[in-house]
Enzyme design. Structure first.
Site: not given
Length: 266
Positions: A8, A39-40, A67-68, A176, A178
């Site tokens: 991520d 995604e982040n 999820n983001h 997810h 991290h």
């Protein structure tokens, strides 16, 4: 075949680390396929068109999400045309833009890259196990190898999924949470597994967010606006996976971890 996966990418520091180090990582390991979870990347939540292009220009062949995925409204303007961007395949079918997997030509081989999201402590979207079966049935005869980015909160769900698909996919790499885990292994059926690849972003913060804000949340037990720092030391984490070209099974997996405490060695 060799695959590099980068965990991520988080905010401005993650962007900088990816731009600085992904070319060096690729020069060192010489992968045939490079996958990055993005995604982040937009200040900790979501992605923009410009940042999607930035990930590709840094050397990625595929960008996975989580999820983001839809936290930035701009994604609705380009996700359907972004041929190398995939979001969790188990978002509700027929009503969610974008796609959950992509087939990539790597020399004479075809690699299926699938993005799935767990449901424990995350949104209760469609069943990732059932969605995998649906996609696997569709692509198994078209692929020489299959890679899965399993974006989930709990180790148990990630591990359960890896055993469920062992021998049918080349790798299941978790994202997810991290924090890079130390459990990289090859399961008996030849599937590489890692609970979490770790993140790419701030090093002296908490999961990519400014540590003072996170600590404040624990002290006050009241809502706090988390912030993603723009300056400071960074880290980049992921893994390298070697596949047998004849079977698509993994022969080797090793971690990538670059930070002030683990300097890059070319």
């Amino acid at each position: 075949m060799r695959i590099v996966f980068i965990g991520d990418v988080m905010g401005p520091i993650g962007q900088q680390m990816l731009g600085d180090y992904l070319p060096k990582i690729k020069a060192k390991f010489r992968p045939q396929l490079t996958i990055v979870n993005g995604e982040n990347i937009a200040n900790g939540k979501g992605i923009t068109r410009a940042l999607y292009k930035m990930i590709l220009s840094s050397g990625a062949d595929v960008v996975t999400m989580g999820n983001h995925t839809f936290d930035k409204d701009e994604i609705y303007d380009f996700i359907d045309e972004a041929s190398k961007l995939i979001r969790p395949a188990n978002y509700p079918k027929n009503v969610t833009p974008g796609k959950g997997y992509v087939l990539i030509k790597v020399n004479q081989a075809t690699v299926g890259v699938i993005n799935l999201q767990g449901r424990v402590f995350l949104d209760s979207i469609d069943d990732p196990f059932a969605k995998f079966e649906e996609i696997y049935t569709e692509i198994k005869d078209k692929c020489d190898a299959i890679f899965v980015d399993f974006h989930a909160e709990t180790t148990s769900e990630k591990i359960a999924f890896s055993w469920y698909v062992d021998g049918r996919v080349s790798a299941v790499i978790g994202t997810h949470t991290h924090v890079q885990t130390n459990d990289a292994r090859i399961l008996p059926g030849g599937t590489a597994y890692l609970t979490d690849a770790g993140m790419t972003g701030p090093y002296n913060e908490i999961l990519g967010m400014t540590k003072e804000k996170v600590i404040e949340r624990f002290l006050l037990h009241r809502p706090v606006r988390f912030e993603t720092p723009a300056e400071g030391p960074g880290q980049i984490n992921g893994c390298v996976i070697d596949l047998n070209d004849q079977t698509g099974k993994t022969s080797h997996i090793e971690l990538i971890s670059i930070s002030p405490d683990h300097p890059f060695i070319d």
